[in-house]
Design an enzyme around this catalytic site. Structure first.
Site, short mmCIF file in Angstrom:
data_model
loop_
_atom_site.label_atom_id
_atom_site.label_comp_id
_atom_site.label_asym_id
_atom_site.label_seq_id
_atom_site.Cartn_x
_atom_site.Cartn_y
_atom_site.Cartn_z
N ALA A 140 -10.86 9.44 30.65
CA ALA A 140 -12.02 9.93 29.92
C ALA A 140 -11.76 9.81 28.43
O ALA A 140 -10.70 10.20 27.94
CB ALA A 140 -12.31 11.38 30.28
N VAL A 171 -6.69 11.56 29.56
CA VAL A 171 -7.72 11.80 28.55
C VAL A 171 -7.30 11.14 27.24
O VAL A 171 -6.18 11.33 26.76
CB VAL A 171 -7.96 13.30 28.33
CG1 VAL A 171 -8.99 13.51 27.22
CG2 VAL A 171 -8.44 13.97 29.61
N LYS A 172 -8.21 10.37 26.69
CA LYS A 172 -8.01 9.78 25.37
C LYS A 172 -8.80 10.59 24.37
O LYS A 172 -10.01 10.80 24.53
CB LYS A 172 -8.50 8.32 25.37
CG LYS A 172 -8.59 7.68 23.99
CD LYS A 172 -9.25 6.31 24.08
CE LYS A 172 -9.65 5.79 22.71
NZ LYS A 172 -10.36 4.49 22.79
N THR A 173 -8.13 11.07 23.32
CA THR A 173 -8.82 11.88 22.32
C THR A 173 -8.28 11.58 20.94
O THR A 173 -7.32 10.81 20.78
CB THR A 173 -8.67 13.38 22.65
OG1 THR A 173 -9.65 14.12 21.90
CG2 THR A 173 -7.28 13.90 22.30
N ASN A 221 -3.83 4.70 22.09
CA ASN A 221 -4.81 3.66 22.42
C ASN A 221 -5.38 3.21 21.08
O ASN A 221 -6.45 3.63 20.67
CB ASN A 221 -5.89 4.24 23.33
CG ASN A 221 -6.86 3.21 23.84
OD1 ASN A 221 -6.70 2.65 24.92
ND2 ASN A 221 -7.91 2.94 23.05
#
Length: 268
Positions: A140, A171-173, A221
């Protein structure tokens, strides 16, 4: 966790760490600067990345199918920079296509706090339901559209926890300067840092990545801060050292400078 899920995650995150190389920007930005020919852009960076984050169109047209590099497939979209609202995304790719393309994982954006919060969270839940049956992890992406001021810990904690609660395996944040450790500690699944806007200096990139890794992120990322760099290979090598070798900012900066000196012609 089933064997297939464990195997895919181990490919994506060797020893629990990861450096994903995103080249999916064109799905809403069009031909982004230095990503006009994405296959050529990413090719010299592949030795340093653990996986490529890419749409199916660019994967099929620009990435060599003989590659053994794991693929994280971007499966949300249907909006653009010139449209009314970037948050109004839908799922774009079927589970059959995900399997056909041999994706190691899939990624989609969620826009919490937007007018389309419910719709994008429903996209996430639907995708998890589909992918869990086949052992495919879902990443996500806690997107904020144009509201860059939302990149602070209180908001990011909320986004990451909700994504994990709905079944995201990763989770990418965004990194935030204050209380990023609270963002990571409040999320029961691995957290990966996004690059965000392009930084002003190379050292600034190394500093925020190092800080985030020290505070618990399992990886990065990063796209624009790498392939829009004047020395993308040097930047990729230095970032990989921070993520996988736990080097200091000073050591990473030395790696970057030495790689520039060794390969002065390797530029974007």
């Amino acid at each position: 966790m089933n064997w297939g899920m464990k195997n895919r995650l181990s490919q994506l995150m060797p020893n629990g760490k990861c450096f994903f190389m995103p080249i999916d920007h064109g799905y809403f930005q069009g031909p982004t600067r230095k990503l006009e020919r994405p296959g050529e852009t990413v090719k010299p960076l592949l030795p340093y990345a653990d996986a490529i984050f890419v749409t199916r169109g660019v994967l099929r047209s620009a990435i060599d199918p003989l590659t053994t590099k794991p693929i994280v497939l971007r499966v949300s979209g249907c909006t653009s920079m010139v449209g009314k609202d970037l948050a109004n995304e839908e799922l774009t790719t079927s589970i059959a296509e995900i399997i056909r393309l041999n994706a190691a994982a899939v990624g989609l954006s969620i826009f919490i706090g937007s007018a389309y919060e419910k719709e994008t969270l429903k996209n996430l839940a639907t995708l998890v339901n589909q992918c869990e049956d086949y052992g495919i992890p879902v990443m996500a992406v806690t997107a904020v559209g144009r509201e860059l001021d939302q990149r602070e810990a209180r908001y990011l904690k909320l986004c990451c926890r909700i994504a994990a609660e709905l079944g995201a395996r990763v989770v990418k944040t965004y990194w935030c300067e204050e209380h990023f450790d609270q963002v990571v500690n409040g999320c029961p699944v691995p957290v990966i840092m996004a690059g965000g806007p392009k930084c002003e200096t190379e050292l600034e990139v190394l500093e925020f990545v190092h800080d985030g890794i020290q505070k618990g992120a399992v990886g990065i990322n990063l796209g624009r801060n790498v392939w829009q760099s004047e020395h993308p290979v040097a930047m990729a090598k230095a970032l990989r050292a921070i993520v996988h070798d736990n080097v200091s900012v000073k050591q990473a900066h030395e790696i970057l400078k030495q790689t520039k000196a060794d390969k002065p012609g390797v530029k974007a």
